[in-house]
Design a protein around this motif. Structure first.
Motif, PDB file in Angstrom:
ATOM      1  N   THR A  23       0.842  -1.205   0.000  1.00 56.13           N
ATOM      2  CA  THR A  23       0.000   0.000   0.000  1.00 56.13           C
ATOM      3  C   THR A  23       0.871   1.246   0.000  1.00 56.13           C
ATOM      4  O   THR A  23       0.926   1.976  -0.986  1.00 56.13           O
ATOM      5  CB  THR A  23      -0.930   0.007   1.222  1.00 56.13           C
ATOM      6  OG1 THR A  23      -0.152  -0.067   2.422  1.00 56.13           O
ATOM      7  CG2 THR A  23      -1.925  -1.133   1.160  1.00 56.13           C
ATOM      8  N   ARG A  46       3.034  12.621  15.716  1.00 54.76           N
ATOM      9  CA  ARG A  46       1.631  12.203  15.743  1.00 54.76           C
ATOM     10  C   ARG A  46       1.130  12.145  17.175  1.00 54.76           C
ATOM     11  O   ARG A  46       1.841  11.703  18.072  1.00 54.76           O
ATOM     12  CB  ARG A  46       1.542  10.815  15.106  1.00 54.76           C
ATOM     13  CG  ARG A  46       0.168  10.179  15.068  1.00 54.76           C
ATOM     14  CD  ARG A  46       0.269   8.898  14.246  1.00 54.76           C
ATOM     15  NE  ARG A  46      -0.948   8.119  14.254  1.00 54.76           N
ATOM     16  CZ  ARG A  46      -1.220   7.177  13.350  1.00 54.76           C
ATOM     17  NH1 ARG A  46      -0.359   6.920  12.393  1.00 54.76           N
ATOM     18  NH2 ARG A  46      -2.317   6.485  13.419  1.00 54.76           N
ATOM     19  N   HIS A  55       1.304  -5.276  12.059  1.00 52.75           N
ATOM     20  CA  HIS A  55       1.508  -6.125  10.884  1.00 52.75           C
ATOM     21  C   HIS A  55       2.012  -7.485  11.327  1.00 52.75           C
ATOM     22  O   HIS A  55       2.916  -7.573  12.163  1.00 52.75           O
ATOM     23  CB  HIS A  55       2.499  -5.462   9.934  1.00 52.75           C
ATOM     24  CG  HIS A  55       2.017  -4.130   9.410  1.00 52.75           C
ATOM     25  ND1 HIS A  55       1.908  -3.017  10.211  1.00 52.75           N
ATOM     26  CD2 HIS A  55       1.585  -3.758   8.188  1.00 52.75           C
ATOM     27  CE1 HIS A  55       1.431  -2.009   9.491  1.00 52.75           C
ATOM     28  NE2 HIS A  55       1.226  -2.420   8.260  1.00 52.75           N
ATOM     29  N   THR A 105      -9.591  -2.186  21.208  1.00 54.09           N
ATOM     30  CA  THR A 105      -9.499  -2.876  19.918  1.00 54.09           C
ATOM     31  C   THR A 105      -8.093  -2.707  19.366  1.00 54.09           C
ATOM     32  O   THR A 105      -7.335  -1.854  19.806  1.00 54.09           O
ATOM     33  CB  THR A 105     -10.502  -2.270  18.918  1.00 54.09           C
ATOM     34  OG1 THR A 105     -10.247  -0.869  18.827  1.00 54.09           O
ATOM     35  CG2 THR A 105     -11.938  -2.507  19.356  1.00 54.09           C
ATOM     36  N   SER A 136       1.794   4.731   8.393  1.00 56.26           N
ATOM     37  CA  SER A 136       2.462   5.215   7.194  1.00 56.26           C
ATOM     38  C   SER A 136       3.648   6.090   7.621  1.00 56.26           C
ATOM     39  O   SER A 136       3.572   6.805   8.621  1.00 56.26           O
ATOM     40  CB  SER A 136       1.478   6.005   6.333  1.00 56.26           C
ATOM     41  OG  SER A 136       0.805   6.978   7.105  1.00 56.26           O
ATOM     42  N   SER A 174      -4.389   0.825   3.222  1.00 53.12           N
ATOM     43  CA  SER A 174      -5.286  -0.333   3.231  1.00 53.12           C
ATOM     44  C   SER A 174      -6.728   0.045   3.556  1.00 53.12           C
ATOM     45  O   SER A 174      -6.999   1.027   4.240  1.00 53.12           O
ATOM     46  CB  SER A 174      -4.793  -1.348   4.267  1.00 53.12           C
ATOM     47  OG  SER A 174      -4.767  -0.771   5.564  1.00 53.12           O
ATOM     48  N   ARG A 188     -12.150   2.953   6.575  1.00 59.03           N
ATOM     49  CA  ARG A 188     -11.350   3.661   5.568  1.00 59.03           C
ATOM     50  C   ARG A 188     -11.465   2.891   4.257  1.00 59.03           C
ATOM     51  O   ARG A 188     -11.160   1.690   4.233  1.00 59.03           O
ATOM     52  CB  ARG A 188      -9.880   3.735   6.026  1.00 59.03           C
ATOM     53  CG  ARG A 188      -8.960   4.451   5.040  1.00 59.03           C
ATOM     54  CD  ARG A 188      -7.568   4.701   5.614  1.00 59.03           C
ATOM     55  NE  ARG A 188      -6.788   3.476   5.718  1.00 59.03           N
ATOM     56  CZ  ARG A 188      -5.571   3.405   6.257  1.00 59.03           C
ATOM     57  NH1 ARG A 188      -4.997   4.486   6.763  1.00 59.03           N
ATOM     58  NH2 ARG A 188      -4.935   2.250   6.310  1.00 59.03           N
ATOM     59  N   ALA A 215      -9.611   7.160  14.062  1.00 60.05           N
ATOM     60  CA  ALA A 215      -8.472   6.882  13.205  1.00 60.05           C
ATOM     61  C   ALA A 215      -7.988   8.195  12.614  1.00 60.05           C
ATOM     62  O   ALA A 215      -8.788   8.991  12.155  1.00 60.05           O
ATOM     63  CB  ALA A 215      -8.900   5.931  12.094  1.00 60.05           C
ATOM     64  N   GLY A 217      -6.566   8.628   9.938  1.00 58.62           N
ATOM     65  CA  GLY A 217      -6.981   8.625   8.537  1.00 58.62           C
ATOM     66  C   GLY A 217      -8.404   9.116   8.357  1.00 58.62           C
ATOM     67  O   GLY A 217      -8.834   9.384   7.243  1.00 58.62           O
TER      68      GLY A 217
HETATM   69  O1  TXA Z   1      -1.882   0.514   4.312  1.00 50.21           O
HETATM   70  C1  TXA Z   1      -1.786   0.758   5.506  1.00 50.21           C
HETATM   71  O2  TXA Z   1      -2.687   0.512   6.306  1.00 50.21           O
HETATM   72  C2  TXA Z   1      -0.462   1.404   5.969  1.00 50.21           C
HETATM   73  C3  TXA Z   1       0.649   0.381   5.831  1.00 50.21           C
HETATM   74  C4  TXA Z   1       1.955   0.877   6.393  1.00 50.21           C
HETATM   75  O3  TXA Z   1       0.249  -0.820   6.427  1.00 50.21           O
HETATM   76  N1  TXA Z   1      -0.584   1.854   7.301  1.00 50.21           N
HETATM   77  C5  TXA Z   1      -1.306   2.940   7.633  1.00 50.21           C
HETATM   78  O4  TXA Z   1      -1.178   3.286   8.980  1.00 50.21           O
HETATM   79  O5  TXA Z   1      -1.977   3.571   6.856  1.00 50.21           O
HETATM   80  P1  TXA Z   1      -1.703   4.652   9.550  1.00 50.21           P
HETATM   81  O6  TXA Z   1      -1.355   4.631  11.005  1.00 50.21           O
HETATM   82  O7  TXA Z   1      -1.187   5.774   8.755  1.00 50.21           O
HETATM   83  O8  TXA Z   1      -3.228   4.517   9.425  1.00 50.21           O
HETATM   84  C6  TXA Z   1      -3.852   3.473  10.124  1.00 50.21           C
HETATM   85  C7  TXA Z   1      -5.223   3.856  10.488  1.00 50.21           C
HETATM   86  C8  TXA Z   1      -5.215   5.076  11.354  1.00 50.21           C
HETATM   87  O9  TXA Z   1      -6.195   5.953  10.854  1.00 50.21           O
HETATM   88  C9  TXA Z   1      -5.539   4.497  12.715  1.00 50.21           C
HETATM   89  O10 TXA Z   1      -6.142   5.427  13.555  1.00 50.21           O
HETATM   90  C10 TXA Z   1      -6.445   3.331  12.333  1.00 50.21           C
HETATM   91  O11 TXA Z   1      -5.810   2.797  11.229  1.00 50.21           O
HETATM   92  N2  TXA Z   1      -6.533   2.334  13.406  1.00 50.21           N
HETATM   93  C11 TXA Z   1      -5.554   1.576  13.895  1.00 50.21           C
HETATM   94  N3  TXA Z   1      -5.995   0.850  14.942  1.00 50.21           N
HETATM   95  C12 TXA Z   1      -7.301   1.171  15.104  1.00 50.21           C
HETATM   96  C13 TXA Z   1      -8.318   0.780  16.024  1.00 50.21           C
HETATM   97  N4  TXA Z   1      -8.073  -0.075  16.998  1.00 50.21           N
HETATM   98  N5  TXA Z   1      -9.548   1.319  15.881  1.00 50.21           N
HETATM   99  C14 TXA Z   1      -9.798   2.210  14.901  1.00 50.21           C
HETATM  100  N6  TXA Z   1      -8.880   2.626  14.010  1.00 50.21           N
HETATM  101  C15 TXA Z   1      -7.653   2.120  14.107  1.00 50.21           C
END
Ligand code: TXA
Ligand code: MG
Length: 328
Positions: A23, A46, A55, A105, A136, A174, A188, A215, A217
């Motif tokens: 991704t 952040r 992962h 979660t 990311s 993703s 997302r 999130a 994102g």
């Molecule tokens: O494609 C991807 O998902 C990339 C690659 C590196 O794997 N990772 C990515 O991570 O986009 P990040 O941290 O930029 O975005 C991950 C999103 C964030 O918006 C985060 O808040 C959400 O996933 N997230 C993670 N754990 C969560 C949870 N327990 N509940 C709700 N949202 C969660």
């Protein structure tokens, strides 16, 4: 020592490693080591209550990180992992608060990039936790990196090693599906569409009902260049650009249907980037091209409106947020 061995040693020592995925590039740390995870937040700038995705080398590792795993999660893992799908599940005891932002979660995914999988397997085989927490690898709120050079440009010395796996095949983050309560929710949009998830398991993930974004994102301003940005409909594009030119503003243009406008006898007045006119190809190049336009010294980035169609939903989501956050 191979690059993978170096990366494993760094992860076990609590350091950060830049990781290619299919991704975008991730900024990885040992997910079981809260001090290492804290370095991710410092490097990205952040807020510490934003949860990270863990992962894993394979679905066989799920139970170390999640509990009460519904049958649906196993079905989706079987169909889409390794691949660009993140599942939100109830977290297992022992998953650090630093990773989940204190929530009950945890986000989990098995990435589809061969180098990421090799690293995850080697990390687990060397006695590591088997989980690499990785957001990311961009500064908070900025454009996600899709090459190793982007990661170095974003984070410089904050990351000890960046594994170079070439340009990311998918190019946007993703798809995130929340399976932690009742029916699946789409947190997302991404390369794996809700329709494909429905085809795989019979349930169409729904948009979460309002509520506070959990999130990063899902914050409105995200994935944003420093240059102001706006979207303009295809039929108005040339008139809009002419007007900008006459008022002395230099534009970068991101178009998928119209070739660059040559103006004879003068310097090309626009920095014009063509993207593929199909959503997967467009997504693959989007962040690299936004990054280029952001560095081109233009006053405004003009994006030709994309089709209002279901298969463009993930690209539309990223563009909308980029426009909201741009220029900050
Ligand atoms: O494609 C991807 O998902 C990339 C690659 C590196 O794997 N990772 C990515 O991570 O986009 P990040 O941290 O930029 O975005 C991950 C999103 C964030 O918006 C985060 O808040 C959400 O996933 N997230 C993670 N754990 C969560 C949870 N327990 N509940 C709700 N949202 C969660
Ligand atoms: Mg991100």
């Amino acid at each position: 020592m191979t690059e993978i061995e170096r990366a494993v040693a760094l992860l076990k020592a609590g350091e950060l490693v830049g990781i290619p995925t299919e991704t975008v590039y991730g900024l990885g740390a040992d997910a079981a080591n809260p001090a290492a995870v804290a370095k991710i937040f410092a490097a990205k700038g952040r807020p510490a209550d934003h949860p990270l995705i863990v992962h894993l080398p394979g679905a066989g590792h799920l139970e170390r990180w999640a509990r009460d795993i519904p049958a649906l999660a196993w079905e989706l893992a079987e169909d889409f992992w390794p691949g660009p799908l993140t599942l939100i599940l109830k977290r297992a005891p022992g998953v650090p608060d630093a990773v989940t932002g204190g929530q009950d979660t945890v986000g989990l995914r098995v990435p589809g990039h061969p180098l990421a999988l090799e690293l995850l397997r080697a990390f687990a085989a060397a006695g590591g936790s088997g989980g690499i927490a990785a957001p990311s690898a961009n500064r908070f709120g900025r454009i996600s990196p899709t090459t190793a050079a982007h990661v170095r440009e974003e984070l410089g010395d904050a990351v000890a090693l960046v594994l170079d796996g070439g340009p990311c095949a998918v190019g946007i983050e993703s798809t995130i599906v929340d399976l932690s309560s009742g029916s699946p929710k789409l947190l997302r949009p991404g390369h794996i569409s809700p329709q494909r998830i429905e085809a795989a398991c019979g349930l169409l993930p729904q948009a979460p009902d309002g509520g506070v974004p959990r999130a990063s994102g899902t914050l409105e301003a995200h994935y944003a260049p420093r240059t102001p940005m706006r979207m303009v409909g295809s039929e108005r594009l040339l008139d809009f650009l002419n007007a900008q030119r006459h008022s002395g503003r230099r534009c970068g243009v991101l178009s998928h249907s119209q070739p660059p406008q040559a103006v004879s006898g003068t310097q090309q007045p626009y920095v014009w980037k063509m993207l593929p006119a199909a959503p997967d190809g467009y997504a693959h190049e989007l962040y690299a091209v936004l990054r280029e336009l952001d560095h081109a010294g233009v006053d405004l980035i003009v994006v030709e409106e994309i089709p209002d169609a279901a298969d463009w939903a993930a690209v539309a989501d990223r563009l909308r947020r980029a426009v909201r956050g741009a220029g900050a």
